[in-house]
Design a protein around this motif. Sequence first.
Motif, PDB file in Angstrom:
ATOM      1  N   GLY A 195      17.114 -12.060   0.763  1.00 13.64           N
ATOM      2  CA  GLY A 195      15.837 -12.595   1.212  1.00 13.64           C
ATOM      3  C   GLY A 195      14.761 -12.333   0.169  1.00 13.64           C
ATOM      4  O   GLY A 195      14.534 -11.184  -0.238  1.00 13.64           O
ATOM      5  N   LEU A 196      14.106 -13.385  -0.285  1.00 11.25           N
ATOM      6  CA  LEU A 196      13.047 -13.272  -1.281  1.00 11.25           C
ATOM      7  C   LEU A 196      11.715 -13.590  -0.623  1.00 11.25           C
ATOM      8  O   LEU A 196      11.554 -14.655  -0.022  1.00 11.25           O
ATOM      9  N   ASP A 197      10.776 -12.678  -0.739  1.00 15.08           N
ATOM     10  CA  ASP A 197       9.429 -12.870  -0.217  1.00 15.08           C
ATOM     11  C   ASP A 197       8.440 -12.742  -1.366  1.00 15.08           C
ATOM     12  O   ASP A 197       8.576 -11.853  -2.221  1.00 15.08           O
ATOM     13  N   TYR A 198       7.448 -13.596  -1.369  1.00 16.20           N
ATOM     14  CA  TYR A 198       6.478 -13.627  -2.472  1.00 16.20           C
ATOM     15  C   TYR A 198       5.873 -12.254  -2.712  1.00 16.20           C
ATOM     16  O   TYR A 198       5.793 -11.780  -3.853  1.00 16.20           O
ATOM     17  N   PHE A 199       5.479 -11.559  -1.638  1.00 19.50           N
ATOM     18  CA  PHE A 199       4.803 -10.271  -1.798  1.00 19.50           C
ATOM     19  C   PHE A 199       5.725  -9.225  -2.431  1.00 19.50           C
ATOM     20  O   PHE A 199       5.241  -8.258  -3.035  1.00 19.50           O
ATOM     21  N   MET A 200       7.049  -9.392  -2.309  1.00 20.32           N
ATOM     22  CA  MET A 200       7.988  -8.450  -2.918  1.00 20.32           C
ATOM     23  C   MET A 200       7.876  -8.416  -4.434  1.00 20.32           C
ATOM     24  O   MET A 200       8.259  -7.435  -5.081  1.00 20.32           O
ATOM     25  N   PHE A 201       7.361  -9.488  -5.028  1.00 21.67           N
ATOM     26  CA  PHE A 201       7.292  -9.606  -6.480  1.00 21.67           C
ATOM     27  C   PHE A 201       5.939  -9.159  -7.038  1.00 21.67           C
ATOM     28  O   PHE A 201       5.744  -9.192  -8.248  1.00 21.67           O
ATOM     29  N   ALA A 218       1.736  -4.828  -7.938  1.00 21.88           N
ATOM     30  CA  ALA A 218       0.748  -3.940  -7.335  1.00 21.88           C
ATOM     31  C   ALA A 218       1.164  -3.519  -5.930  1.00 21.88           C
ATOM     32  O   ALA A 218       0.563  -2.608  -5.353  1.00 21.88           O
ATOM     33  N   ASN A 219       2.179  -4.172  -5.397  1.00 14.07           N
ATOM     34  CA  ASN A 219       2.678  -3.851  -4.047  1.00 14.07           C
ATOM     35  C   ASN A 219       3.795  -2.825  -4.181  1.00 14.07           C
ATOM     36  O   ASN A 219       4.970  -3.145  -4.222  1.00 14.07           O
ATOM     37  N   ASP A 220       3.414  -1.565  -4.268  1.00 10.43           N
ATOM     38  CA  ASP A 220       4.390  -0.484  -4.380  1.00 10.43           C
ATOM     39  C   ASP A 220       4.039   0.557  -3.330  1.00 10.43           C
ATOM     40  O   ASP A 220       3.701   1.695  -3.633  1.00 10.43           O
ATOM     41  N   ARG A 221       4.085   0.111  -2.079  1.00  7.63           N
ATOM     42  CA  ARG A 221       3.732   1.000  -0.981  1.00  7.63           C
ATOM     43  C   ARG A 221       4.580   2.258  -1.015  1.00  7.63           C
ATOM     44  O   ARG A 221       5.740   2.233  -1.383  1.00  7.63           O
ATOM     45  N   HIS A 222       3.978   3.361  -0.617  1.00 12.83           N
ATOM     46  CA  HIS A 222       4.652   4.664  -0.689  1.00 12.83           C
ATOM     47  C   HIS A 222       5.993   4.605   0.023  1.00 12.83           C
ATOM     48  O   HIS A 222       6.073   4.264   1.191  1.00 12.83           O
ATOM     49  N   GLN A 223       7.037   4.945  -0.720  1.00 13.36           N
ATOM     50  CA  GLN A 223       8.388   4.956  -0.171  1.00 13.36           C
ATOM     51  C   GLN A 223       8.880   6.398  -0.173  1.00 13.36           C
ATOM     52  O   GLN A 223       9.288   6.941  -1.189  1.00 13.36           O
ATOM     53  N   LEU A 237      -1.392  -9.761  10.004  1.00 13.12           N
ATOM     54  CA  LEU A 237      -1.886 -10.542   8.867  1.00 13.12           C
ATOM     55  C   LEU A 237      -2.882  -9.724   8.042  1.00 13.12           C
ATOM     56  O   LEU A 237      -2.839  -9.739   6.804  1.00 13.12           O
ATOM     57  N   ARG A 238      -3.779  -9.010   8.708  1.00 11.46           N
ATOM     58  CA  ARG A 238      -4.710  -8.143   7.979  1.00 11.46           C
ATOM     59  C   ARG A 238      -3.948  -7.094   7.166  1.00 11.46           C
ATOM     60  O   ARG A 238      -4.298  -6.798   6.020  1.00 11.46           O
ATOM     61  N   HIS A 239      -2.913  -6.523   7.782  1.00  5.73           N
ATOM     62  CA  HIS A 239      -2.119  -5.501   7.110  1.00  5.73           C
ATOM     63  C   HIS A 239      -1.472  -6.056   5.837  1.00  5.73           C
ATOM     64  O   HIS A 239      -1.487  -5.383   4.788  1.00  5.73           O
ATOM     65  N   PHE A 240      -0.937  -7.262   5.910  1.00  7.03           N
ATOM     66  CA  PHE A 240      -0.293  -7.844   4.730  1.00  7.03           C
ATOM     67  C   PHE A 240      -1.324  -8.192   3.656  1.00  7.03           C
ATOM     68  O   PHE A 240      -1.047  -8.035   2.462  1.00  7.03           O
ATOM     69  N   ALA A 241      -2.489  -8.666   4.056  1.00  4.81           N
ATOM     70  CA  ALA A 241      -3.534  -8.945   3.068  1.00  4.81           C
ATOM     71  C   ALA A 241      -3.909  -7.674   2.314  1.00  4.81           C
ATOM     72  O   ALA A 241      -4.077  -7.676   1.093  1.00  4.81           O
ATOM     73  N   GLU A 242      -3.997  -6.569   3.048  1.00  2.00           N
ATOM     74  CA  GLU A 242      -4.507  -5.317   2.494  1.00  2.00           C
ATOM     75  C   GLU A 242      -3.457  -4.495   1.760  1.00  2.00           C
ATOM     76  O   GLU A 242      -3.809  -3.679   0.895  1.00  2.00           O
ATOM     77  N   THR A 243      -2.173  -4.667   2.093  1.00  3.11           N
ATOM     78  CA  THR A 243      -1.151  -3.797   1.510  1.00  3.11           C
ATOM     79  C   THR A 243      -0.124  -4.536   0.660  1.00  3.11           C
ATOM     80  O   THR A 243       0.559  -3.895  -0.147  1.00  3.11           O
ATOM     81  N   ALA A 244      -0.005  -5.845   0.831  1.00  2.08           N
ATOM     82  CA  ALA A 244       1.057  -6.575   0.143  1.00  2.08           C
ATOM     83  C   ALA A 244       0.530  -7.609  -0.841  1.00  2.08           C
ATOM     84  O   ALA A 244       1.022  -7.708  -1.969  1.00  2.08           O
ATOM     85  N   TYR A 245      -0.465  -8.396  -0.433  1.00  3.73           N
ATOM     86  CA  TYR A 245      -0.925  -9.484  -1.289  1.00  3.73           C
ATOM     87  C   TYR A 245      -2.021  -9.046  -2.266  1.00  3.73           C
ATOM     88  O   TYR A 245      -1.932  -9.314  -3.463  1.00  3.73           O
ATOM     89  N   LEU A 246      -3.060  -8.377  -1.764  1.00  2.00           N
ATOM     90  CA  LEU A 246      -4.138  -7.885  -2.633  1.00  2.00           C
ATOM     91  C   LEU A 246      -4.410  -6.420  -2.294  1.00  2.00           C
ATOM     92  O   LEU A 246      -5.466  -6.071  -1.761  1.00  2.00           O
TER      93      LEU A 246
END
Length: 432
Positions: A126-132, A135-140, A216-225
Amino acid sequence: MSAARYLLAYFLILLSGALAVFSVNWIVDPYHVNAQLRSPALNAFKPEHDTHMLLAKAYGVRREKPQAIVIGSSRSGDGFNALHPGLGGPAAPAYNLGLDGGNIRHVAAYFRHAVAVSELRTAVVGLDYFMFNQANDRHQLDFDATLLAGQGHRVPAALGQAKAYFSFDALLSSARTVLSQKPGLLAPLLHGMRGTVDYDRALAQEGVRGNFARVLRHFAETAYLPRPGFAFSLGEGAESSLETLREMLVQARGSGVKLHLVINPAHAWDSELIRSLGLWEEFENWKRALVRRVEQEAPGALAGQAQGSMLALWDFSGYNSITTEAVPAADAPRAPMAWFLDAEHFNQKAGDLVLDRVLGHADAARTLPADFGVRLTAVNIEGVLARTRLDRTDYARTNPSDVAEVTAIAKAWLVEANSARGRSGSAKQTPQ
């Protein structure tokens, strides 16, 4: 007491304590590492699994040694059923290697791991745009490459597993696990699948529309920008996220693994978010880049030729009869949705349709919509993108209130981003 006896007693007390901690953590298994014991009164429900998913799945794929996997972000993790007949079914189940918050670097590392520890033949990626987004390197918490085979490390698997049990943090997780048990709760499920406990709770608390907006807010703030740069970047050259994908394609070819690359579906609200954040043009360019990478690594794949039969790229995103499912109105907050868990995650009913399409499986119990899923090629990519733009125009015309709600969410985050940029002295971006 002599010094020697004192030291011996001290050592024995420490050893006894360590063994007690190990025993409790092994039995409760809060992260689902050994998967030996599941008791409704003790550990059937493992709330700590999701925060330690990378650790759990590193050992899960070792344990099950599947011939087929599905892998990607939480979208793939929650939406693809490892028991789908096209993947082998109950007789030879796949393993779900979906990783919450996973980016393409994590996916590539776990793919290498799966190749190294199992007899892998097929992978749905599964490929998702935000995965690429680099800057999206949420704490793992648990991303530890030394636990993964195929990464050039020589750390024994047993040693890494012991680290999961000789830990006070794990002991606290065990306690929380035992205290969280309730009749009927079971998660994670078999073969790497998570279940919908968290989604069900969110729906009960927020309703569908409220949940859509929050996610949606969460993805805007943590994945896209995401902070701190409020930027989306694929990176450049050898360090780019697209290069990470290319390396994964090369390994699959060398290992004889058939890859089905899938641009996952998300609700049309996600497409509107990408557009409203000013990322739509780059989103299209990302799809073009995927097509180029596939053609470079498997000439003939995009034309369906025999030499390209080991690699295919499919697109289920955008605006189609599945992704444009109506979001329940505010006065019907808990009306069920047919295809989505929230704005960003499709359910297994939709996932079955995706797998039907890419694996060539037919099921008399369900109908595969003609507009859901297209195999991308160098010949059709521009036409597909143009068709998506027309479909978006139709969606905006028939769903103006939804578009306005998503636009407001995006603009609110862009205002905050611009304010932060202004404070740091960097250039501002005008809300779209």
